[in-house]
Scaffold this motif. Structure first.
Motif, PDB file in Angstrom:
ATOM      1  N   ALA A  59       0.920   4.327  -2.936  1.00 56.23           N
ATOM      2  CA  ALA A  59       0.274   5.382  -2.253  1.00 56.23           C
ATOM      3  C   ALA A  59       0.385   6.573  -3.165  1.00 56.23           C
ATOM      4  O   ALA A  59       1.232   6.868  -3.748  1.00 56.23           O
ATOM      5  N   ASP A  60      -0.631   7.399  -3.353  1.00 58.44           N
ATOM      6  CA  ASP A  60      -0.703   8.720  -4.188  1.00 58.44           C
ATOM      7  C   ASP A  60      -1.271   9.769  -3.095  1.00 58.44           C
ATOM      8  O   ASP A  60      -2.369   9.460  -2.813  1.00 58.44           O
ATOM      9  N   ALA A  82       4.877   7.869  -0.644  1.00 64.41           N
ATOM     10  CA  ALA A  82       5.511   7.746   0.762  1.00 64.41           C
ATOM     11  C   ALA A  82       6.859   8.311   0.470  1.00 64.41           C
ATOM     12  O   ALA A  82       7.406   8.249  -0.354  1.00 64.41           O
ATOM     13  N   ASP A  87       0.737  -1.256  -0.093  1.00 63.09           N
ATOM     14  CA  ASP A  87      -0.025   0.030   0.039  1.00 63.09           C
ATOM     15  C   ASP A  87       0.855   1.250   0.065  1.00 63.09           C
ATOM     16  O   ASP A  87       0.518   2.193  -0.714  1.00 63.09           O
ATOM     17  N   LEU A  88       2.141   1.014   0.863  1.00 63.82           N
ATOM     18  CA  LEU A  88       2.855   2.343   0.735  1.00 63.82           C
ATOM     19  C   LEU A  88       3.430   2.508  -0.417  1.00 63.82           C
ATOM     20  O   LEU A  88       3.745   3.793  -0.912  1.00 63.82           O
ATOM     21  N   ALA A 122       2.283   4.341  -7.470  1.00 66.94           N
ATOM     22  CA  ALA A 122       0.851   4.762  -7.945  1.00 66.94           C
ATOM     23  C   ALA A 122       0.668   4.865  -9.481  1.00 66.94           C
ATOM     24  O   ALA A 122      -0.073   4.568  -9.968  1.00 66.94           O
TER      25      ALA A 122
END
Length: 349
Positions: free
Chosen positions: A206-207, A210, A202-203, A299
């Motif tokens: 991410a948008d 991170a 997820d990191l 992302a």
């Protein structure tokens, strides 16, 4: 053997003979059946009192044997670790005596002790092979010492059958409890690791992105070597994906199959064998692979992969078994074996 013929030991041995003469016939007549503590119930009442003085010598010999014969436990300069080994042996022998004294006693607290030992072995990063070897070695030493007591006529021979069966039942149950604790700890650690890897995925996607520090820190705790670049694969697993249908992916890949579309992060996708690994893992699934990007651009790779997958669903790209690679420069390609076609995708950027 050393330590057997102290005056205390001789008194205890004579007492054991006197105490058990009266139950010779009873021992042979008792049936253990399938009762969990049946072998302990077959042991003559009071025998544990007469054995107790010998168990100090037995414990010391078991500890010496473990330190000598099992390399994993040979830490002569580590006093703390040696104390742990001694306590473990003491607990095993003391628990055995208590079960002899009270065959119907609750064995669950003792099992929990060995489950904790199993969890500790898992936390130490060891296999259970050394611990199981230590258990077997301890049982052999104990059995040998008891036979020596019988040969020295400090214990009656009629106790051997019941004692031996109880000893090896005790060994089996200690081993089973330790294995249960070990397995529990390994599953717990695997679950925690999987959660960390899911958070890392997820990191990475991410948008807004991170920070490199956050990614590096989480990657370390997740056991994931930080690559120079990555690509993200979007996977269409149908309307109702099931756990049984989850692909088996290489351990260096990060995957989430609990989202739609499912997502796979491929580290260093341009590396040798990566394309084959992706194809093999996702064989038979409708997938689209985004472009190779820097770590902070996951992302973007995911967005392009998801858009390509949507084009396949809409029939703009052929729905054949393949994986698609969305390159960072135009045109972008999708391939299946030797087949290759070109298309321009909208909203690229």
């Amino acid at each position: 053997m050393t330590g057997f013929h102290t005056s205390e030991s001789e008194d205890a041995g004579r007492g054991a003979v006197e105490a058990t003469d009266a139950v010779t016939d009873a021992v042979a007549a008792q049936e253990t059946g399938d009762e969990p503590n049946g072998p302990f119930k077959a042991i003559p009442s009071g025998l544990h009192h007469h054995l107790r003085p010998f168990f100090t010598d037995i414990r010391e010999e078991v500890v010496r044997a473990i330190k000598t014969e099992i390399p994993e436990y040979a830490r002569p300069t580590d006093d703390t670790y040696m104390q742990v080994v001694q306590r473990g042996v003491e607990h095993a022998l003391q628990g055995f005596l208590e079960r002899m004294a009270q065959p119907d006693t609750d064995w669950e607290p003792v099992k929990e002790t060995y489950r904790r030992i199993g969890r500790g072995e898992a936390d130490e990063g060891r296999s259970l092979d050394s611990f199981q070897s230590a258990l077997r070695l301890g049982a052999r030493v104990t059995w040998r010492r008891i036979n020596a007591l019988v040969d020295a006529e400090l214990l009656p021979r009629n106790v051997l059958a019941a004692f031996g069966e109880a000893l090896f039942l005790h060994l089996d149950e200690m081993a089973a409890a330790t294995t249960a604790g070990y397995t529990e700890a390994r599953l717990h650690r695997a679950g925690e690791l999987q959660q960390r890897r899911a958070r890392l995925l997820d990191l990475l996607t991410a948008d807004p992105p991170a920070s490199a520090e956050a990614i590096s820190e989480l990657a370390h705790t997740a056991g994931w070597p930080v690559p120079r670049a990555l690509a993200v694969v979007a996977i269409d697993r149908g309307p109702r994906p099931t756990a049984a249908a989850r692909p088996i992916v290489p351990p260096e890949f990060l995957a989430r199959f609990d989202v739609r579309p499912a997502v796979l992060v491929v580290p260093d996708p341009e590396g040798p064998g990566r394309a084959r690994a992706v194809s093999a893992a996702l064989h038979g699934l409708r997938t689209a692979m985004g472009p190779t990007v820097a770590l902070h651009e996951g992302a973007r790779s995911l967005r392009w992969a998801a858009e390509a997958l949507e084009l396949v669903r809409r029939g703009i790209l052929p729905d054949t078994e393949r994986w698609c690679a969305a390159r960072s420069t135009w045109p972008r390609s999708c391939s299946s074996g030797t087949r290759r076609w070109w298309t321009r995708w909208p909203n690229a950027g």
